[in-house]
Design an enzyme around this catalytic site. Sequence first.
Site, PDB file in Angstrom:
ATOM      1  N   PRO A   1       4.945  -0.144  10.443  1.00 54.19           N
ATOM      2  CA  PRO A   1       4.055   0.505   9.480  1.00 54.19           C
ATOM      3  C   PRO A   1       2.915  -0.441   9.139  1.00 54.19           C
ATOM      4  CG  PRO A   1       6.100  -0.211   8.406  1.00 54.19           C
ATOM      5  CD  PRO A   1       6.254  -0.491   9.868  1.00 54.19           C
TER       6      PRO A   1
ATOM      7  N   LEU B   1      -0.710  -0.416   6.821  1.00 51.35           N
ATOM      8  CA  LEU B   1      -1.654   0.273   5.938  1.00 51.35           C
ATOM      9  C   LEU B   1      -3.026   0.354   6.565  1.00 51.35           C
ATOM     10  CD1 LEU B   1      -1.201  -0.974   2.249  1.00 51.35           C
ATOM     11  CD2 LEU B   1      -1.139   1.370   3.091  1.00 51.35           C
TER      12      LEU B   1
ATOM     13  N   CYS C   1       6.594  -6.077   1.618  1.00 52.01           N
ATOM     14  CA  CYS C   1       5.165  -6.253   1.342  1.00 52.01           C
ATOM     15  C   CYS C   1       4.967  -7.209   0.170  1.00 52.01           C
ATOM     16  CB  CYS C   1       4.532  -4.897   1.029  1.00 52.01           C
ATOM     17  SG  CYS C   1       2.784  -5.054   0.671  1.00 52.01           S
TER      18      CYS C   1
ATOM     19  N   LYS D   1      13.096  -2.146   5.510  1.00 53.36           N
ATOM     20  CA  LYS D   1      12.307  -3.176   6.195  1.00 53.36           C
ATOM     21  C   LYS D   1      12.119  -4.302   5.190  1.00 53.36           C
ATOM     22  CE  LYS D   1       7.989  -3.890   8.796  1.00 53.36           C
ATOM     23  NZ  LYS D   1       7.063  -4.578   7.891  1.00 53.36           N
TER      24      LYS D   1
ATOM     25  N   ASN E   1      11.232  -8.180  13.789  1.00 58.15           N
ATOM     26  CA  ASN E   1       9.781  -7.992  13.691  1.00 58.15           C
ATOM     27  C   ASN E   1       9.132  -9.329  13.353  1.00 58.15           C
ATOM     28  OD1 ASN E   1       7.652  -7.222  11.063  1.00 58.15           O
ATOM     29  ND2 ASN E   1       7.160  -6.513  13.115  1.00 58.15           N
TER      30      ASN E   1
ATOM     31  N   GLY F   1       5.379 -11.433  15.018  1.00 59.29           N
ATOM     32  CA  GLY F   1       4.853 -12.307  16.068  1.00 59.29           C
ATOM     33  C   GLY F   1       5.238 -11.928  17.487  1.00 59.29           C
TER      34      GLY F   1
ATOM     35  N   GLY G   1       3.812  -5.047  15.455  1.00 63.43           N
ATOM     36  CA  GLY G   1       2.752  -4.627  14.549  1.00 63.43           C
ATOM     37  C   GLY G   1       1.389  -4.849  15.163  1.00 63.43           C
ATOM     38  N   ARG G   2       0.802  -6.005  14.901  1.00 63.46           N
ATOM     39  CA  ARG G   2      -0.590  -6.245  15.290  1.00 63.46           C
ATOM     40  C   ARG G   2      -0.835  -6.084  16.778  1.00 63.46           C
ATOM     41  NH1 ARG G   2      -0.537 -11.516  11.675  1.00 63.46           N
ATOM     42  NH2 ARG G   2       1.643 -11.243  12.268  1.00 63.46           N
TER      43      ARG G   2
HETATM   44  C1  LIG Z   1      -3.141  -4.210   8.531  1.00 63.80           C
HETATM   45  C2  LIG Z   1      -1.667  -4.340   8.237  1.00 63.80           C
HETATM   46  C3  LIG Z   1      -1.075  -3.494   7.325  1.00 63.80           C
HETATM   47  C4  LIG Z   1       0.298  -3.580   7.056  1.00 63.80           C
HETATM   48  N1  LIG Z   1       0.881  -2.659   6.232  1.00 63.80           N
HETATM   49  C5  LIG Z   1       2.235  -2.641   6.093  1.00 63.80           C
HETATM   50  C6  LIG Z   1       2.893  -1.586   5.412  1.00 63.80           C
HETATM   51  O1  LIG Z   1       2.279  -0.615   4.945  1.00 63.80           O
HETATM   52  N2  LIG Z   1       4.251  -1.650   5.297  1.00 63.80           N
HETATM   53  C7  LIG Z   1       4.984  -2.688   5.835  1.00 63.80           C
HETATM   54  O2  LIG Z   1       6.216  -2.702   5.727  1.00 63.80           O
HETATM   55  N3  LIG Z   1       4.383  -3.681   6.492  1.00 63.80           N
HETATM   56  C8  LIG Z   1       3.040  -3.667   6.659  1.00 63.80           C
HETATM   57  N4  LIG Z   1       2.447  -4.635   7.415  1.00 63.80           N
HETATM   58  C9  LIG Z   1       3.291  -5.672   8.056  1.00 63.80           C
HETATM   59  C10 LIG Z   1       3.729  -5.193   9.452  1.00 63.80           C
HETATM   60  O3  LIG Z   1       4.507  -4.030   9.373  1.00 63.80           O
HETATM   61  C11 LIG Z   1       4.537  -6.292  10.167  1.00 63.80           C
HETATM   62  O4  LIG Z   1       5.717  -6.524   9.440  1.00 63.80           O
HETATM   63  C12 LIG Z   1       3.761  -7.601  10.275  1.00 63.80           C
HETATM   64  O5  LIG Z   1       2.437  -7.382  10.712  1.00 63.80           O
HETATM   65  C13 LIG Z   1       4.467  -8.558  11.255  1.00 63.80           C
HETATM   66  O6  LIG Z   1       4.551  -7.982  12.544  1.00 63.80           O
HETATM   67  P1  LIG Z   1       3.523  -8.409  13.726  1.00 63.80           P
HETATM   68  O7  LIG Z   1       3.545  -9.907  13.795  1.00 63.80           O
HETATM   69  O8  LIG Z   1       4.075  -7.756  14.955  1.00 63.80           O
HETATM   70  O9  LIG Z   1       2.172  -7.901  13.336  1.00 63.80           O
HETATM   71  C14 LIG Z   1       1.081  -4.574   7.696  1.00 63.80           C
HETATM   72  C15 LIG Z   1       0.468  -5.429   8.625  1.00 63.80           C
HETATM   73  C16 LIG Z   1      -0.884  -5.312   8.907  1.00 63.80           C
HETATM   74  C17 LIG Z   1      -1.503  -6.220   9.950  1.00 63.80           C
END
Ligand SMILES: Cc1cc2nc3c(=O)[nH]c(=O)nc-3n(C[C@H](O)[C@H](O)[C@H](O)COP(=O)(O)O)c2cc1C
Length: 321
Positions: free
Chosen positions: A10, A12, A93, A132, A205, A207, A227-228
């Site tokens: 997820p 935002l 969050c 989460k 989750n 990185g 995520g990213r």
């Molecule tokens: C732009 C953005 C918005 C995010 N919004 C949420 C969110 O609404 N809910 C949530 O649980 N995590 C949110 N996250 C965190 C991601 O879900 C994820 O846990 C975090 O980016 C680490 O994963 P990654 O390294 O694969 O990006 C957000 C991350 C980003 C970059």
Amino acid sequence: MYFEKISVAPMLDWTDRHYRYFMRLISQHTVLYTEMLVADAIIHGQRDKLLEFNQDEQHLVLQLGGSNPEKLAQAAIIAKEHGYTEFNLNCGCPSDKVQVGNFGASLMSDPILVSECINAINEATGLPTTLKHRIGLDYEYSYDFVANFVRYLSERTNCTKFIVHARNAILKGLSPKQNRDVPPLKYDYVYQLKQDFPNLHILINGGIKTTNDIDTHLSQVDGAMLGREAYYNPYLFADFDQRYFGSSKPIKTRFEVATQMIPYLENILENHGKLHYATRHMIGLYHGCKHAKLWRQTLTTKLIHNNSIDEYKELVSYMVE
Ligand SMILES: Cc1cc2nc3c(=O)[nH]c(=O)nc-3n(C[C@H](O)[C@H](O)[C@H](O)COP(=O)(O)O)c2cc1C
């Protein structure tokens, strides 16, 4: 519960319905999550707009934000009426806004309240509700903190799926963005959770960027959430149905994905919307390819300005691989 080997986190403002539709064209089986929707916004806000999704997006999980069990239950009932079939509660969050409402990561310090929230959603809807969360809060780095959290919730609720962002959340002093990079990743904590709670679905989750990363994690836990990387490099997922979900369908090319977006984009225009609503999420489609710059520049300049489907079609015709 839906089998969830791979999912998109997820995010935002990023994983809105337009992004999810686009991503679903790339992978049919990857599980998708909504952005976090706060219970109060669903109850008092423009709920139809917030909850709207295309049936093609399934399997889709609604992530809820909140810490009031009654409100979460009320929001979940509304969401169920809109067709959602699974919920996830945000306990990860770290943003200030969320802390004011006493939810998100700060909920990890109150597992009793989390159990009340999960049970309220679950009892009101009869639908699976997952969590989460992080591995720790602030500078509490002991494995026992997260293990006790998972143990308590698994004993007091029906939650069997725990999505663990393998970092602490630092509630004071780091921005949400820094909180996604600065606290160190401790994947071994998540692997240990799977060892200690073998009957739970433990998803990892944080990185994760490559199929090598994913394969390493899948040898230790049940699923990986990206995520990213899923946003910046969505075509990474192009062979995930075949690789992780046993599909024998042919892998779509980038060109096919870009072309298959045309009816969707036309529909946006017919509803007086802007192409940019969806194309802003498609910038990474040609990540690392020859014409990546042309694609990116056209989507972020000309297309925003002219809002013309013909220009989009012309661009796509240049992108034949
Ligand atoms: C732009 C953005 C918005 C995010 N919004 C949420 C969110 O609404 N809910 C949530 O649980 N995590 C949110 N996250 C965190 C991601 O879900 C994820 O846990 C975090 O980016 C680490 O994963 P990654 O390294 O694969 O990006 C957000 C991350 C980003 C970059």
